[in-house]
Design a protein around this motif. Structure first.
Motif, PDB file in Angstrom:
ATOM      1  N   THR A  99      48.810 118.524 -86.956  1.00  0.00           N
ATOM      2  CA  THR A  99      49.368 118.482 -85.668  1.00  0.00           C
ATOM      3  C   THR A  99      49.654 119.824 -84.822  1.00  0.00           C
ATOM      4  N   LYS A 100      49.183 119.827 -83.539  1.00  0.00           N
ATOM      5  CA  LYS A 100      49.585 121.101 -82.825  1.00  0.00           C
ATOM      6  C   LYS A 100      50.219 120.803 -81.244  1.00  0.00           C
ATOM      7  N   LYS A 101      51.250 121.521 -81.107  1.00  0.00           N
ATOM      8  CA  LYS A 101      51.753 121.202 -79.748  1.00  0.00           C
ATOM      9  C   LYS A 101      51.388 122.169 -78.800  1.00  0.00           C
ATOM     10  N   PHE A 102      51.172 121.751 -77.504  1.00  0.00           N
ATOM     11  CA  PHE A 102      50.879 122.552 -76.473  1.00  0.00           C
ATOM     12  C   PHE A 102      51.823 122.511 -75.090  1.00  0.00           C
ATOM     13  N   MET A 103      51.578 123.181 -74.051  1.00  0.00           N
ATOM     14  CA  MET A 103      52.354 123.049 -72.825  1.00  0.00           C
ATOM     15  C   MET A 103      53.902 122.733 -73.099  1.00  0.00           C
ATOM     16  N   ASP A 104      54.458 123.801 -73.571  1.00  0.00           N
ATOM     17  CA  ASP A 104      55.886 123.695 -73.871  1.00  0.00           C
ATOM     18  C   ASP A 104      56.366 122.287 -74.271  1.00  0.00           C
ATOM     19  N   ASN A 154      40.589 105.530 -92.988  1.00  0.00           N
ATOM     20  CA  ASN A 154      40.565 105.729 -91.335  1.00  0.00           C
ATOM     21  C   ASN A 154      40.938 107.062 -91.077  1.00  0.00           C
ATOM     22  N   PHE A 155      40.140 107.582 -90.078  1.00  0.00           N
ATOM     23  CA  PHE A 155      40.351 108.828 -89.420  1.00  0.00           C
ATOM     24  C   PHE A 155      40.618 108.558 -87.977  1.00  0.00           C
ATOM     25  N   GLY A 156      41.093 109.705 -87.344  1.00  0.00           N
ATOM     26  CA  GLY A 156      41.428 109.566 -85.885  1.00  0.00           C
ATOM     27  C   GLY A 156      42.083 110.718 -85.231  1.00  0.00           C
ATOM     28  N   LEU A 157      41.956 110.613 -84.052  1.00  0.00           N
ATOM     29  CA  LEU A 157      42.652 111.704 -83.284  1.00  0.00           C
ATOM     30  C   LEU A 157      43.940 110.987 -82.171  1.00  0.00           C
ATOM     31  N   SER A 158      44.971 111.721 -82.171  1.00  0.00           N
ATOM     32  CA  SER A 158      46.047 111.127 -81.472  1.00  0.00           C
ATOM     33  C   SER A 158      46.308 112.223 -80.260  1.00  0.00           C
ATOM     34  N   VAL A 159      46.353 111.875 -79.043  1.00  0.00           N
ATOM     35  CA  VAL A 159      46.741 112.663 -77.977  1.00  0.00           C
ATOM     36  C   VAL A 159      48.023 112.163 -77.140  1.00  0.00           C
ATOM     37  N   ASN A 160      49.195 112.823 -77.282  1.00  0.00           N
ATOM     38  CA  ASN A 160      50.540 112.271 -76.566  1.00  0.00           C
ATOM     39  C   ASN A 160      50.711 113.323 -75.631  1.00  0.00           C
ATOM     40  N   TYR A 161      51.186 112.927 -74.375  1.00  0.00           N
ATOM     41  CA  TYR A 161      51.643 113.640 -73.373  1.00  0.00           C
ATOM     42  C   TYR A 161      53.041 113.071 -72.711  1.00  0.00           C
ATOM     43  N   LYS A 162      54.025 114.180 -72.827  1.00  0.00           N
ATOM     44  CA  LYS A 162      55.328 113.399 -72.267  1.00  0.00           C
ATOM     45  C   LYS A 162      55.202 113.953 -70.940  1.00  0.00           C
ATOM     46  N   ILE A 163      55.346 113.015 -69.940  1.00  0.00           N
ATOM     47  CA  ILE A 163      55.400 113.311 -68.616  1.00  0.00           C
ATOM     48  C   ILE A 163      56.822 114.032 -68.131  1.00  0.00           C
ATOM     49  N   PRO A 164      56.532 115.209 -67.306  1.00  0.00           N
ATOM     50  CA  PRO A 164      57.913 115.713 -67.268  1.00  0.00           C
ATOM     51  C   PRO A 164      58.609 114.936 -66.085  1.00  0.00           C
ATOM     52  N   VAL A 181      48.489 116.849 -79.901  1.00  0.00           N
ATOM     53  CA  VAL A 181      47.157 116.620 -80.453  1.00  0.00           C
ATOM     54  C   VAL A 181      47.436 116.559 -82.193  1.00  0.00           C
ATOM     55  N   SER A 182      46.881 115.557 -82.617  1.00  0.00           N
ATOM     56  CA  SER A 182      46.904 115.404 -84.013  1.00  0.00           C
ATOM     57  C   SER A 182      45.743 114.824 -84.474  1.00  0.00           C
ATOM     58  N   VAL A 183      45.185 115.386 -85.465  1.00  0.00           N
ATOM     59  CA  VAL A 183      44.140 114.481 -86.276  1.00  0.00           C
ATOM     60  C   VAL A 183      44.622 114.194 -87.668  1.00  0.00           C
ATOM     61  N   PHE A 184      44.079 112.986 -87.792  1.00  0.00           N
ATOM     62  CA  PHE A 184      44.838 112.231 -89.152  1.00  0.00           C
ATOM     63  C   PHE A 184      43.560 111.725 -90.066  1.00  0.00           C
TER      64      PHE A 184
END
Length: 153
Positions: free
Chosen positions: A69-74, A114-124, A79-82
């Motif tokens: 897991t890596k966090k961006f933009m404060d 199972n393998f995947g990519l997860s993208v989460n964005y918190k709306i300011p 973004v997670s790869v599992f």
């Protein structure tokens, strides 16, 4: 951070000699360079144990899961790869223990990887009420019933 969980469970049923089983779980989180978080999880149930009216011939919960897991933009974008059950260890093979009659063998094996990519964005938000303090929620709950269960409830 590392956590270890171990539990023992035994089902006592009349006229049935069940052995107990151990549940083991190991989880660790490691911060890699560039603030990438690695989470690894291992689960295992011991075989030859009684689960109600069945005896597990093979361990039926055996998995290794990995997540990066890596966090961006404060910290607004995550973004997670599992990869779950990377060794494809899910197998259920049990033998029935009927009070009388013949035993039955049940076996199930499927590809549980199972393998995947997860993208989460918190709306300011500029709404100050959207950032509720958890203590306020607990206080409100206590205020509703005075912290003591009322008679007749």
């Amino acid at each position: 951070m590392t956590s270890i969980y171990a539990g023992y469970q035994k089902h006592d049923i009349d006229n049935l000699n069940n052995k107990g089983f151990w549940i083991l779980n190991l989880m660790t989180q490691i911060i890699l360079p560039k603030e990438i978080k690695l989470t690894a999880n291992y689960s295992y149930l011991t075989p030859k144990a009684g689960y109600f009216y069945f005896t597990a011939e093979k361990p039926f919960n055996n998995s290794v899961d990995l997540t990066l897991t890596k966090k961006f933009m404060d910290n607004r974008l995550t973004v997670s790869v599992f990869a779950n059950d990377i060794f494809n260890g899910q197998l259920m093979q049990v033998r029935s223990n009927p009070p009388s009659g013949e035993t039955v063998m049940l076996r199930t094996k499927y590809d549980s990887r199972n393998f995947g990519l997860s993208v989460n964005y918190k709306i300011p938000t500029k709404n100050k009420l959207a950032k509720e303090d958890a203590n306020i929620l607990n206080q409100t709950k206590k205020d509703e019933n005075g912290g003591v269960m009322q008679q007749g409830q």
